[in-house]
Design a protein around this motif. Structure first.
Motif, short mmCIF file in Angstrom:
data_model
loop_
_atom_site.label_atom_id
_atom_site.label_comp_id
_atom_site.label_asym_id
_atom_site.label_seq_id
_atom_site.Cartn_x
_atom_site.Cartn_y
_atom_site.Cartn_z
N GLU A 147 0.84 -1.20 0.00
CA GLU A 147 0.00 0.00 0.00
C GLU A 147 0.88 1.26 0.00
O GLU A 147 1.83 1.38 0.77
CB GLU A 147 -0.91 0.00 1.23
CG GLU A 147 -1.91 1.13 1.26
CD GLU A 147 -2.85 1.06 2.45
OE1 GLU A 147 -3.52 2.07 2.72
OE2 GLU A 147 -2.90 -0.01 3.11
N ASN A 183 1.84 -6.11 2.93
CA ASN A 183 1.17 -5.20 3.87
C ASN A 183 1.09 -5.76 5.28
O ASN A 183 0.62 -5.05 6.18
CB ASN A 183 -0.22 -4.87 3.34
CG ASN A 183 -0.15 -4.03 2.08
OD1 ASN A 183 0.37 -2.93 2.07
ND2 ASN A 183 -0.64 -4.59 0.96
N SER A 229 -4.12 -7.36 -0.29
CA SER A 229 -4.57 -6.87 1.01
C SER A 229 -4.12 -7.81 2.11
O SER A 229 -3.54 -8.88 1.86
CB SER A 229 -6.10 -6.76 1.03
OG SER A 229 -6.68 -8.05 1.08
#
Length: 357
Positions: free
Chosen positions: A309, A354, A346
Motif C-alpha cells: 500500500e 502489507n 490486502s
C-alpha cells in the motif's frame, strides 16, 4: 518504455520475465551481477516444501501449486532451448524420524500420494538405502538449479527479452504515474510496473525496505558410482542429498551470518556423516567442491508476494527463502494476475507485503 521492469535475475525474476513475454508484455530485466548467481546457488534443486513449510498450510499449498507446474513449465521452456535441466519427478525418500508424521499429515490437504517401504521393499528395490523403513513421497522431485538458470536465460534470449546484466540499481523513484529506475552507471529507465525480485539483497523504495535478510545455505558435492550409490533424493530433518548430473549434492544448513561467504566445513562434514548413515555407499565417495549462497528469509518464514500500500505499481516477489525454485512458476503466475488487476495484495492474503509496516 517497457511494460515491466524486473529487478533481479534469479529464478523468480527470470520466471516472471518468461511469463510476461508469453502474455505479450515487453520486459526489461536488470541484474546487478550475472543471472542466476544469488540464492539460486544455495539451492539443491529439491522440488518439495522445504523445512517448516509443510507445517504452514497456506505456504504448503502454494509450494505444491508451484511444484505441480514444473513438468509443463520446463517442457514449455525447452521448446526454446536445447538446455536440459534434468527434471526428475520420481519422488523423494524420507527416513523414519520424529518430524516425519507432520510432513505426511500435510500431504492430505494437497492430495499428494505417499507410500511406506518395508525393509523387504528396500532390500529388493533400493538396496543402497541403509534404513529399515522409509516413506516415498511420490509427487516430489528434483531439478538441477544451475541448468534451470541456463535454460531460463536461453529461452529469454531466444524470445529477445531485454536482459541487462552487471546493471546495479541505485534508486527507484516515482515519476509521473509510474516509476523511474536509476542505475549505478547513470542510465535510467521508466515504466508503470516494476517487479522487485532482489532476493536477499533487498532494495528499498520510497523509504520502505522489505524485512528480508540473507540466510546462508551451503552444499558439498560427492563423487562416486556403481553399486551402493543412490538413485533418488533422500531428505531428512538434519540433512538432505540430491543426485545431480551423476554426482551427489549434500546440504541442510541454514545460518544467519549476513553475507559471510565462508564455508563451514565442520557442519558440512556433519551433514555428510548423517547422510552416510542413510546411504552407506557414501563411505566410498570422494569429496568435491563446497559452495554457499544466500537465501532471502523473512521474519515469519513466509514469502513476500504482492503490492505494498502506497507503492502501487510495484510487485514484490521476495522472501522465498528455501522454496525459491519450487515457487518460481507459481510466483510468475501470480505476477500476471497482478498485471491484470486480479491479485489480492490486502491483508487477506497470507503473503502480502502489507503485513509488515
Amino acid at each position: 518504455m517497457k511494460d515491466i521492469i524486473i529487478i533481479g535475475g534469479g529464478v523468480a525474476g527470470m520466471a516472471i520475465a518468461w511469463e510476461a513475454q508469453k502474455r505479450g508484455y515487453t520486459a526489461l530485466l536488470l541484474e546487478k551481477d550475472s543471472c542466476g548467481g544469488g540464492a539460486s546457488q544455495a539451492s539443491a534443486g529439491i522440488l518439495s516444501p522445504a523445512g517448516k513449510s509443510c507445517g504452514d498450510p497456506e505456504l504448503n499449498k502454494l509450494c505444491w501449486e508451484g511444484i505441480r507446474m514444473f513438468p509443463g513449465w520446463v517442457k514449455d521452456l525447452m521448446e526454446m532451448s536445447d538446455s536440459d535441466p534434468d527434471l526428475q519427478m520420481e519422488g523423494v525418500f524420507y527416513p523414519e524420524e520424529e518430524g516425519l508424521p507432520k510432513r505426511i499429515e500435510s500431504l492430505e490437504s494437497v492430495h499428494v500420494k505417499h507410500s511406506w517401504l518395508s525393509s523387504e521393499d528396500i532390500e529388493k528395490n533400493f538396496s543402497w538405502l541403509g534404513v529399515d523403513r522409509v516413506v516415498l513421497i511420490e509427487d516430489e522431485g528434483r531439478i538441477n538449479p544451475r541448468k534451470l538458470m541456463y535454460l531460463l536465460k536461453d529461452a529469454l534470449v531466444a524470445k529477445e527479452v531485454d536482459i541487462r546484466e552487471n546493471s546495479e540499481v541505485l534508486k527507484i523513484s516515482k515519476h509521473q504515474n509510474g516509476w523511474e529506475v536509476s542505475l549505478k552507471g547513470g542510465e535510467s529507465f521508466k515504466s508503470d510496473k516494476i517487479a522487485m525480485c532482489t532476493g536477499a539483497w533487498a532494495k528499498g523504495v520510497e523509504g520502505w525496505v522489505p524485512p528480508v535478510k540473507p540466510m546462508r545455505g551451503q552444499l558439498i558435492e560427492l563423487f562416486g558410482e556403481g553399486e551402493g550409490f543412490p538413485t533418488h533424493t533422500v531428505h531428512g530433518e538434519a540433512a538432505y542429498m540430491v543426485p545431480q548430473s551423476g554426482n551427489y549434492w549434500i546440504g541442510g544448513i541454514v545460518q544467519d551470518r549476513g553475507f559471510d561467504d565462508s564455508i563451514d566445513k565442520k557442519t558440512l562434514f556433519q551433514k555428510v556423516a548423517t547422510m552416510t548413515r542413510w546411504v552407506p555407499g557414501f563411505a566410498r565417495a570422494k569429496l568435491g567442491e563446497a559452495w554457499c549462497g544466500f537465501r532471502p528469509g523473512s521474519p515469519d518464514d513466509r514469502p513476500i508476494i504482492g503490492e505494498k500500500e502506497g507503492l502501487e505499481g510495484i510487485f514484490w516477489a521476495t522472501g522465498l527463502f528455501r522454496n525459491g525454485v519450487s515457487l518460481s512458476p507459481i510466483v510468475a503466475k501470480k505476477f500476471i494476475s497482478w498485471m491484470k488487476g486480479e491479485f489480492d495484495s490486502s491483508l487477506n492474503s497470507p503473503f502480502s507485503p502489507n503485513r509488515f509496516s
